[in-house]
Design an enzyme around this catalytic site. Structure first.
Site, PDB file in Angstrom:
ATOM      1  N   LYS A 206      20.491  21.191  -4.936  1.00 32.07           N
ATOM      2  CA  LYS A 206      19.032  21.356  -4.896  1.00 32.07           C
ATOM      3  C   LYS A 206      18.340  20.096  -5.424  1.00 32.07           C
ATOM      4  CE  LYS A 206      15.348  24.062  -6.892  1.00 32.07           C
ATOM      5  NZ  LYS A 206      14.961  25.154  -7.763  1.00 32.07           N
ATOM      6  N   GLU A 212      28.259  15.957 -11.304  1.00 31.39           N
ATOM      7  CA  GLU A 212      29.543  16.384 -10.728  1.00 31.39           C
ATOM      8  C   GLU A 212      29.507  16.293  -9.208  1.00 31.39           C
ATOM      9  OE1 GLU A 212      27.650  17.922 -12.851  1.00 31.39           O
ATOM     10  OE2 GLU A 212      28.762  19.091 -14.333  1.00 31.39           O
ATOM     11  N   GLY A 267      18.438  27.781  -8.123  1.00 36.60           N
ATOM     12  CA  GLY A 267      19.801  27.507  -7.638  1.00 36.60           C
ATOM     13  C   GLY A 267      20.624  28.777  -7.479  1.00 36.60           C
ATOM     14  N   ARG A 268      20.597  29.645  -8.507  1.00 35.44           N
ATOM     15  CA  ARG A 268      21.443  30.840  -8.455  1.00 35.44           C
ATOM     16  C   ARG A 268      20.898  31.903  -7.519  1.00 35.44           C
ATOM     17  NH1 ARG A 268      19.206  29.619 -13.137  1.00 35.44           N
ATOM     18  NH2 ARG A 268      17.690  31.027 -14.110  1.00 35.44           N
ATOM     19  N   GLU A 353      22.916  32.956 -16.545  1.00 38.96           N
ATOM     20  CA  GLU A 353      22.013  31.802 -16.519  1.00 38.96           C
ATOM     21  C   GLU A 353      20.558  32.290 -16.459  1.00 38.96           C
ATOM     22  OE1 GLU A 353      23.157  27.639 -14.827  1.00 38.96           O
ATOM     23  OE2 GLU A 353      21.917  28.579 -13.300  1.00 38.96           O
ATOM     24  N   HIS A 384      45.645  45.932 -14.585  1.00 38.91           N
ATOM     25  CA  HIS A 384      46.908  45.517 -15.196  1.00 38.91           C
ATOM     26  C   HIS A 384      46.723  44.342 -16.152  1.00 38.91           C
ATOM     27  CE1 HIS A 384      49.229  48.280 -12.721  1.00 38.91           C
ATOM     28  NE2 HIS A 384      48.287  48.049 -11.825  1.00 38.91           N
ATOM     29  N   LYS A 512      24.606  18.465 -20.682  1.00 42.75           N
ATOM     30  CA  LYS A 512      24.608  17.494 -19.575  1.00 42.75           C
ATOM     31  C   LYS A 512      24.213  16.115 -20.083  1.00 42.75           C
ATOM     32  CE  LYS A 512      23.081  20.201 -15.574  1.00 42.75           C
ATOM     33  NZ  LYS A 512      21.953  20.386 -14.673  1.00 42.75           N
TER      34      LYS A 512
HETATM   35  O1  F6P Z   1      24.187  24.522 -14.166  1.00 41.36           O
HETATM   36  C1  F6P Z   1      22.861  24.226 -14.064  1.00 41.36           C
HETATM   37  C2  F6P Z   1      22.377  24.145 -12.651  1.00 41.36           C
HETATM   38  O2  F6P Z   1      21.118  23.561 -12.695  1.00 41.36           O
HETATM   39  C3  F6P Z   1      22.327  25.480 -11.928  1.00 41.36           C
HETATM   40  O3  F6P Z   1      21.191  26.200 -12.204  1.00 41.36           O
HETATM   41  C4  F6P Z   1      22.439  25.041 -10.513  1.00 41.36           C
HETATM   42  O4  F6P Z   1      22.793  26.100  -9.667  1.00 41.36           O
HETATM   43  C5  F6P Z   1      23.513  23.985 -10.632  1.00 41.36           C
HETATM   44  O5  F6P Z   1      23.215  23.332 -11.848  1.00 41.36           O
HETATM   45  C6  F6P Z   1      23.569  22.997  -9.502  1.00 41.36           C
HETATM   46  O6  F6P Z   1      22.365  22.323  -9.339  1.00 41.36           O
HETATM   47  P1  F6P Z   1      22.055  21.483  -8.051  1.00 41.36           P
HETATM   48  O7  F6P Z   1      22.074  22.410  -6.870  1.00 41.36           O
HETATM   49  O8  F6P Z   1      20.704  20.887  -8.280  1.00 41.36           O
HETATM   50  O9  F6P Z   1      23.118  20.441  -7.911  1.00 41.36           O
END
Ligand code: F6P
Length: 554
Positions: A206, A212, A267-268, A353, A384, A512
Site C-alpha cells: 500500500k 521488507e 492494509g489488513r 493490529e 493433538h 521499524k
Molecule cells: O505491519 C504494519 C503494516 O503497516 C500493516 O498494517 C500492513 O498491512 C503492512 O505493514 C504492509 O504495509 P504495506 O502494504 O504498505 O507494505
C-alpha cells in the site's frame, strides 16, 4: 476511571458476573431445552451457534446496553457514510465500499469512490483473465505459469489465506507463490525452481515504503534481469499494487502496470481491493464477484439487523464479556477445514493490529482490556497439540469453531470423522466430565477403589469452556467472503465499544524505525555504544561472530 468503566452498565455487568461466574453451562442446558433455539442464528448458509456461552438473557441485555451506550448505530453509519473515523490518520474507513455492488455514489472529497473502484477492478480483472487464459505473454512469447506476490502484513496474509481457502477453484497449471519474509531463504527457496521467462511478479505494498517488501522486490528484479540478460522484459513480468504510484514508478514499473488502492482502505482490510490481484488470478473474476457478494450480504445484515440478532455484534459482545469480566485475555480460532489453515494467522493481524491498543480515542490510557490475544490452528491438528490446555489448563480460552457441512472434494469417511470432532470437542469443552462420571466409567472398566481414587482426579474435565460454532454449508467464495466480513465487523464493534481507533497501527512504527538505524550500525565494524547494555551487547556479539564466520567461510 474511564467513561466506560464508570458507566452504570459496566457496574451492572460486574455484579452480574459475580452471579454467573459459578453457574455451569451444563446446568444451563439441563434447565432450558430451548437454549440452542434461543441462542443461535442463521445468516444465509451460515449457522451461528452461541448457546455454549456463559450467558443468560440478563447477560445479553446488559451487553446490548453496552453497545447502545457506545452509540454503536451511529458509529456504524459513520463508517458507511465515509466519515473520517480513523481520526489519527484523518482517514475514512471504506473497505465496505469495495464490495458494494450499487451504483449509488459514495462521495469522498467530491469524488465518487465507487466509480474509481470500478475502474481499478476492471483493470485487475483484465490482467488476471489475460494471465489465466494464457493471453498474457512473457519473454520469448511464453505464457505465465507462476505468479509471485511480494508483500507483507495485509498485502500478504489476506491474499494468501483466501487463495489457500479457495484452492479447489484455482487452475492446477498456474502456480501462486507468496514471498513476505525479509529472510533471504524465503525468496531464494521460492525463486530456485522458477523460470524467469514464465514468472510474473506482483509487488504489493500500500505504501511502497515497507522495507521488507522493497528489499525482496529489488532482489526479484535483479534475479529477473540476470536470468533474462536485460531490463527489456520487466514490463511483461512485473506489476505493482499500491497507493504510492510515484514510488512504484521510481522502482521501475510502468504506470500501466500499477494498480491503485486508496488511503481509505487499511492494509489488513485490503483484500477486497486491488491487493486481491493474486486472488483473482487464482479463482477468476466470477468467483471473486461471489466473494464480494458474500461480504456485501454481511454488510447489509450488520447495518440493518437489530443488535440482538446481529451476528458480528453478538460475537463482539461475547468477546468483551470474556476478556473484560472473565479476564480471559485470549481467544482461539479453530477452523475444521484444511483449506482454512492460514485463517488464524490472517485473523491475528486483523484483530490484534486493529484493537491491540492501550490509548482511547481521546488519547487517554484505558483502564480495561481491549483486543484479545488471538491464536489458533487448523483442526484436528490443534486437538493433538494445545487442546489439552483448552480442556484442563488453568486459563479459560473462549473458542470460535468454524466448520463446513459439506466439502465437494471430500471422501465421505474423512469428512464424517472430521465433523464428529467438531461436535464432540464443543460438547466436551462445555460439559466437561465430573468426578462421579469418571468414577462410574473407571468402575465399569473393572478398576478397584484404590486405583479409581488415584486416577480419577486426572480424568476430570472442568468444562464450562465457551465456544461459538460457525457451521457453514460449504467453503465456497461467497461463504468465505461472508465469514471474513463477520470478523471485520466484530472487530469494528469491539473498537467502537472499547473506544479505540481500530484503523491505525502506530505500534508497529517504533520497531521499524529502530531497525533502520541498527541496520546502518551493522554496516561497519565499529563497536556500538549508543543503546542499553543488552542491545549493545547483542549487536557487538553479532558483529564479531558474523565477521568470524565470514572470514572462516572465505
Ligand atoms: O505491519 C504494519 C503494516 O503497516 C500493516 O498494517 C500492513 O498491512 C503492512 O505493514 C504492509 O504495509 P504495506 O502494504 O504498505 O507494505
Amino acid at each position: 476511571m474511564s467513561r466506560l468503566t464508570r458507566s452504570k452498565t459496566w457496574s451492572s455487568l460486574m455484579e452480574h458476573y459475580q452471579d454467573i461466574k459459578h453457574v455451569h453451562m451444563r446446568d444451563m442446558f439441563n434447565r432450558d431445552e430451548q437454549r440452542f433455539d434461543k441462542y443461535s442464528l442463521q445468516l444465509n448458509d451460515i449457522l451461528f451457534d452461541y448457546s455454549k456461552n456463559r450467558i443468560n438473557d440478563e447477560t445479553l441485555k446488559l451487553l446490548l446496553q453496552l453497545a447502545s451506550d457506545a452509540n454503536l448505530s451511529i458509529w456504524i453509519e459513520k463508517m458507511f457514510a465515509a466519515e473520517r473515523i480513523n481520526h489519527t490518520e484523518y482517514r475514512a474507513v471504506l473497505h465496505t465500499a469495495l464490495r458494494n455492488p450499487s451504483h449509488q455514489p459514495i462521495m469522498l472529497d467530491g469524488v465518487d469512490i465507487l466509480a474509481d473502484i470500478r475502474t481499478e477492478r476492471g483493470r485487475i480483472k483484465q490482467l488476471s483473465e489475460d494471465i489465466r487464459t494464457r493471453k498474457w505473454r512473457g519473454a520469448s512469447n511464453q505464457a505465465i505459469t507462476d505468479v509471485v506476490n511480494i508483500g507483507i502484513g495485509g498485502s500478504y496474509l489476506g491474499p494468501l489465506m483466501v487463495t489457500e481457502a479457495l484452492k479447489p477453484y484455482a487452475p492446477k497449471d498456474l502456480n501462486l507463490h507468496f514471498i513476505s519474509n525479509i529472510d533471504e531463504n524465503h525468496i531464494n527457496d521460492t525463486l530456485e525452481y522458477l523460470n524467469a521467462e514464465t514468472t510474473f511478479f506482483i509487488i504489493s505494498s500500500k505504501t511502497f515504503t515497507t522495507q521488507e517488501t522493497l528489499v525482496n522486490a529489488e532482489t526479484a528484479l535483479q534475479w529477473h534481469v540476470n536470468e533474462l540478460g536485460g531490463k527489456e522484459y520487466v514490463d511483461r513480468h512485473f506489476c505493482a499494487v499500491t497507493s504510492n504510484v510515484k514510488l512504484a514508478r521510481e522502482f521501475g514499473i510502468e504506470e500501466a502496470r500499477i494498480f491503485k488502492i486508496w488511503d481509505w482502505v487499511g492494509g489488513r482490510y485490503s483484500l477486497w481491493s486491488s491487493i486481491a490481484l493474486p486472488i483473482i488470478i487464482a479463482i477468476g473474476s466470477e468467483q471473486f464477484d461471489e466473494f464480494l457478494a458474500g461480504a456485501y450480504e454481511v454488510d447489509q445484515h450488520f447495518r440493518h439487523t437489530s443488535f440482538d440478532r446481529n451476528i458480528p455484534v453478538l460475537m463482539a459482545l461475547l468477546g468483551i464479556w470474556y476478556n473484560n469480566f472473565f479476564e480471559t485475555q485470549s481467544m482461539v480460532v479453530l477452523p475444521y477445514d484444511q483449506h482454512l489453515h492460514r485463517f488464524p494467522a490472517y485473523l491475528q493481524q486483523l484483530d490484534m493490529e486493529s484493537n491491540g491498543k492501550c490509548v482511547d480515542r481521546q488519547g487517554c490510557q484505558v483502564d480495561y482490556t481491549t483486543g484479545p490475544i488471538v491464536f489458533g490452528e487448523v483442526c484436528v491438528e490443534a486437538q493433538h497439540s494445545f487442546f489439552q490446555f483448552l480442556h484442563q489448563g488453568t486459563k479459560l480460552v473462549p473458542a470460535d469453531i468454524l466448520a463446513p457441512i459439506y466439502d465437494f472434494n471430500s471422501i465421505e469417511k474423512h469428512h464424517r470423522v472430521l465433523i464428529s470432532n467438531v461436535f464432540a470437542q464443543a460438547e466436551a469443552l462445555m460439559r466437561g466430565k465430573t468426578y462421579t462420571e469418571v468414577y462410574e466409567d473407571l468402575k465399569s472398566e473393572g478398576l478397584d477403589e484404590n486405583q479409581i481414587k488415584q486416577l480419577a482426579p486426572y480424568l476430570v474435565f472442568p468444562g464450562n469452556r465457551p465456544t461459538n460454532t460457525l457451521l457453514f454449508n460449504t467453503l465456497d467464495a461467497k461463504t468465505l467472503g461472508a465469514i471474513i466480513a463477520l470478523y471485520e465487523h466484530k472487530i469494528f464493534v469491539q473498537g467502537a465499544i472499547l473506544n479505540v481507533n481500530s484503523f491505525d497501527q502506530w505500534g508497529v512504527e517504533l520497531g521499524k524505525n529502530l531497525a533502520k538505524n541498527i541496520s546502518h550500525e551493522l554496516n561497519n565494524v565499529k563497536r556500538v555504544k549508543s543503546h542499553d547494555s543488552s542491545t549493545n551487547g547483542l549487536i557487538n556479539h553479532y558483529k564479531c561472530q558474523y565477521l568470524r564466520e565470514k572470514l572462516k567461510n572465505g
